[in-house]
Design a protein around this motif. Structure first.
Motif, PDB file in Angstrom:
ATOM      1  N   LEU A 159       1.002  -0.975  -0.327  1.00  0.00           N
ATOM      2  CA  LEU A 159      -0.474  -0.108   0.162  1.00  0.00           C
ATOM      3  C   LEU A 159       1.042   0.961   0.432  1.00  0.00           C
ATOM      4  O   LEU A 159       0.716   1.949  -1.082  1.00  0.00           O
ATOM      5  N   PHE A 160       1.816   1.326   0.315  1.00  0.00           N
ATOM      6  CA  PHE A 160       2.614   2.429   1.043  1.00  0.00           C
ATOM      7  C   PHE A 160       3.358   2.791  -0.309  1.00  0.00           C
ATOM      8  O   PHE A 160       3.987   3.620  -0.726  1.00  0.00           O
ATOM      9  N   ILE A 186       1.208   3.702  -3.017  1.00  0.00           N
ATOM     10  CA  ILE A 186       0.589   5.184  -3.076  1.00  0.00           C
ATOM     11  C   ILE A 186       1.849   6.562  -3.100  1.00  0.00           C
ATOM     12  O   ILE A 186       1.737   7.259  -3.825  1.00  0.00           O
ATOM     13  N   ILE A 200       2.381  15.670 -14.090  1.00  0.00           N
ATOM     14  CA  ILE A 200       1.835  16.796 -14.014  1.00  0.00           C
ATOM     15  C   ILE A 200       2.352  18.039 -13.914  1.00  0.00           C
ATOM     16  O   ILE A 200       2.442  19.159 -14.683  1.00  0.00           O
ATOM     17  N   LEU A 207       0.263  23.344 -14.170  1.00  0.00           N
ATOM     18  CA  LEU A 207       0.305  23.361 -12.986  1.00  0.00           C
ATOM     19  C   LEU A 207       0.807  22.430 -12.798  1.00  0.00           C
ATOM     20  O   LEU A 207       0.896  21.252 -11.959  1.00  0.00           O
ATOM     21  N   ILE A 212       0.349  22.441  -8.392  1.00  0.00           N
ATOM     22  CA  ILE A 212      -0.379  21.358  -8.157  1.00  0.00           C
ATOM     23  C   ILE A 212       0.191  19.721  -8.390  1.00  0.00           C
ATOM     24  O   ILE A 212       1.016  18.950  -7.165  1.00  0.00           O
ATOM     25  N   LEU A 225       3.356  19.655  -5.487  1.00  0.00           N
ATOM     26  CA  LEU A 225       2.273  19.694  -4.227  1.00  0.00           C
ATOM     27  C   LEU A 225       1.876  18.089  -4.132  1.00  0.00           C
ATOM     28  O   LEU A 225       2.195  17.574  -3.301  1.00  0.00           O
ATOM     29  N   TYR A 226       2.025  17.093  -4.919  1.00  0.00           N
ATOM     30  CA  TYR A 226       1.684  15.883  -5.100  1.00  0.00           C
ATOM     31  C   TYR A 226       2.675  14.911  -4.291  1.00  0.00           C
ATOM     32  O   TYR A 226       2.819  14.151  -4.028  1.00  0.00           O
ATOM     33  N   VAL A 230       3.720  15.855  -1.012  1.00  0.00           N
ATOM     34  CA  VAL A 230       2.576  15.113   0.018  1.00  0.00           C
ATOM     35  C   VAL A 230       3.312  13.845  -0.503  1.00  0.00           C
ATOM     36  O   VAL A 230       2.609  13.265   1.055  1.00  0.00           O
ATOM     37  N   MET A 252       4.164  11.755   2.940  1.00  0.00           N
ATOM     38  CA  MET A 252       3.055  10.098   3.116  1.00  0.00           C
ATOM     39  C   MET A 252       3.969   9.445   3.870  1.00  0.00           C
ATOM     40  O   MET A 252       4.660   8.669   4.366  1.00  0.00           O
ATOM     41  N   ILE A 255       5.320   9.601   7.172  1.00  0.00           N
ATOM     42  CA  ILE A 255       4.131   8.456   8.163  1.00  0.00           C
ATOM     43  C   ILE A 255       4.239   7.184   8.159  1.00  0.00           C
ATOM     44  O   ILE A 255       4.910   6.682   8.995  1.00  0.00           O
ATOM     45  N   LEU A 304      -8.084  17.491  -9.110  1.00  0.00           N
ATOM     46  CA  LEU A 304      -6.736  16.678  -8.979  1.00  0.00           C
ATOM     47  C   LEU A 304      -6.467  16.615  -7.716  1.00  0.00           C
ATOM     48  O   LEU A 304      -6.237  15.690  -7.191  1.00  0.00           O
ATOM     49  N   PHE A 305      -7.192  16.946  -6.914  1.00  0.00           N
ATOM     50  CA  PHE A 305      -6.789  17.042  -4.918  1.00  0.00           C
ATOM     51  C   PHE A 305      -7.329  16.199  -4.828  1.00  0.00           C
ATOM     52  O   PHE A 305      -6.990  15.680  -3.776  1.00  0.00           O
ATOM     53  N   LEU A 364      -5.197  12.192  -4.185  1.00  0.00           N
ATOM     54  CA  LEU A 364      -4.347  13.063  -3.529  1.00  0.00           C
ATOM     55  C   LEU A 364      -4.467  12.767  -1.772  1.00  0.00           C
ATOM     56  O   LEU A 364      -4.260  12.077  -1.052  1.00  0.00           O
ATOM     57  N   GLY A 416      -5.470   9.191  -1.214  1.00  0.00           N
ATOM     58  CA  GLY A 416      -4.346   8.939  -0.668  1.00  0.00           C
ATOM     59  C   GLY A 416      -3.402   9.066   0.464  1.00  0.00           C
ATOM     60  O   GLY A 416      -2.398   8.575   1.524  1.00  0.00           O
ATOM     61  N   ILE A 417      -3.398  10.418   0.783  1.00  0.00           N
ATOM     62  CA  ILE A 417      -3.177  10.550   2.424  1.00  0.00           C
ATOM     63  C   ILE A 417      -4.513  10.288   3.039  1.00  0.00           C
ATOM     64  O   ILE A 417      -3.928   9.245   4.328  1.00  0.00           O
ATOM     65  N   LEU A 473      -5.929   6.601   3.331  1.00  0.00           N
ATOM     66  CA  LEU A 473      -5.380   5.454   2.965  1.00  0.00           C
ATOM     67  C   LEU A 473      -3.638   5.588   4.228  1.00  0.00           C
ATOM     68  O   LEU A 473      -3.740   4.968   4.801  1.00  0.00           O
ATOM     69  N   ALA A 474      -2.959   6.453   3.771  1.00  0.00           N
ATOM     70  CA  ALA A 474      -2.007   6.449   4.071  1.00  0.00           C
ATOM     71  C   ALA A 474      -2.135   6.468   6.261  1.00  0.00           C
ATOM     72  O   ALA A 474      -1.571   5.580   7.174  1.00  0.00           O
ATOM     73  N   ALA A 518      -3.245   3.540   6.917  1.00  0.00           N
ATOM     74  CA  ALA A 518      -2.560   2.412   7.683  1.00  0.00           C
ATOM     75  C   ALA A 518      -1.526   2.554   8.242  1.00  0.00           C
ATOM     76  O   ALA A 518      -1.108   1.663   8.750  1.00  0.00           O
ATOM     77  N   ALA A 519      -1.434   3.918   8.656  1.00  0.00           N
ATOM     78  CA  ALA A 519      -0.448   3.748   9.830  1.00  0.00           C
ATOM     79  C   ALA A 519      -0.666   3.123  11.017  1.00  0.00           C
ATOM     80  O   ALA A 519      -0.134   3.161  12.269  1.00  0.00           O
TER      81      ALA A 519
END
Lengths: 150, 60
Positions: free
Chosen positions: A30-31, A34, A45, A89, A92, A95-96, A99, A103, A106, B8-9, B12, B15-16, B18-19, B22-23
């Motif tokens: 999963l990690f 993602i 993008i 873009l 954005i 930003l992806y 993030v 993640m 985390i 597009l958000f 994202l 995904g946040i 899910l992360a 999952a943690a």
């Protein structure tokens, strides 16, 4: 490899590797999915143009959570001269990537936490045999207790 | 109005969700169910808030 700190370093370098070492296969997949999807979607993008310090310092620092992929990209393109115009873009996309790095942090923190042991509530409770209640005694008949009618 | 940057958000945010789930959770089905529940609950809150603000802006 059972050391949590070694696992955390691997989790930072390759998303999901820390959970793989802990034999948590679903979380590892999963990690990995993602973080890498978010990272490469962000790069796509943003027109496959890496973000640099002067573009946005917060996004530049945040995407370092992705480990070796972003370090390689930074070494290759991070200090290249700026092109004339940014893609439409680009914000954005960056930003992806940022993030995705957060993640992965985390995931690293999740690897650093100790392995969960079954808690008291979820542990199997001992089976207790419940005895059926005794038959209810019949009500006393009139005149047996306290006398009636004086 | 260009709605593409707003759309597009959505992946994202999923995904946040899910992360983060999952943690802190265990079990594949538990993680997926809780992450999607959180994502849709927060999405509905934002959507309803936008509808209310849009409605209010028509009358104020």
């Amino acid at each position: 490899m059972n050391n949590r700190f070694v696992q955390a370093v691997f989790a930072w370098l390759v998303p999901g590797a820390g959970h793989l070492l802990r034999k948590e296969f679903f979380k590892a997949a999963l990690f990995f999915a993602i973080v890498n999807l978010a990272l490469f979607a962000g790069l796509a993008i943003a027109g496959f143009r890496d973000i640099r310090m002067i573009d946005n310092p917060f996004f530049f620092v945040g995407r370092f959570g992705c480990g070796w992929v972003m370090m390689m990209l930074t070494m290759l393109t991070g200090y290249a001269p700026s092109p004339a115009a940014l893609p439409e873009l680009f914000e954005i996309g960056s930003l992806y990537a940022c993030v995705a790095g957060l993640m992965n942090i985390i995931a690293v923190l999740s690897v650093l936490s100790p392995v969960k042991t079954p808690s008291v509530e979820t542990a199997e409770a001992p089976v207790v045999q419940v005895q059926p209640p005794e038959a209810v005694a019949p009500p006393p008949q009139d005149g047996q207790i306290g006398g009636q009618g004086a | 109005m260009n709605i593409l940057p707003l759309l597009l958000f959505l992946p994202l945010c999923l995904g946040i969700s899910l992360a983060i789930t999952a943690a802190k959770e265990e079990g594949a089905s538990n993680i997926m169910v809780k992450a999607f529940k959180t994502f849709f609950a927060l999405s509905m809150i934002i959507f309803i808030g936008c509808v209310i603000l849009f409605g209010l802006s028509k009358y104020l």
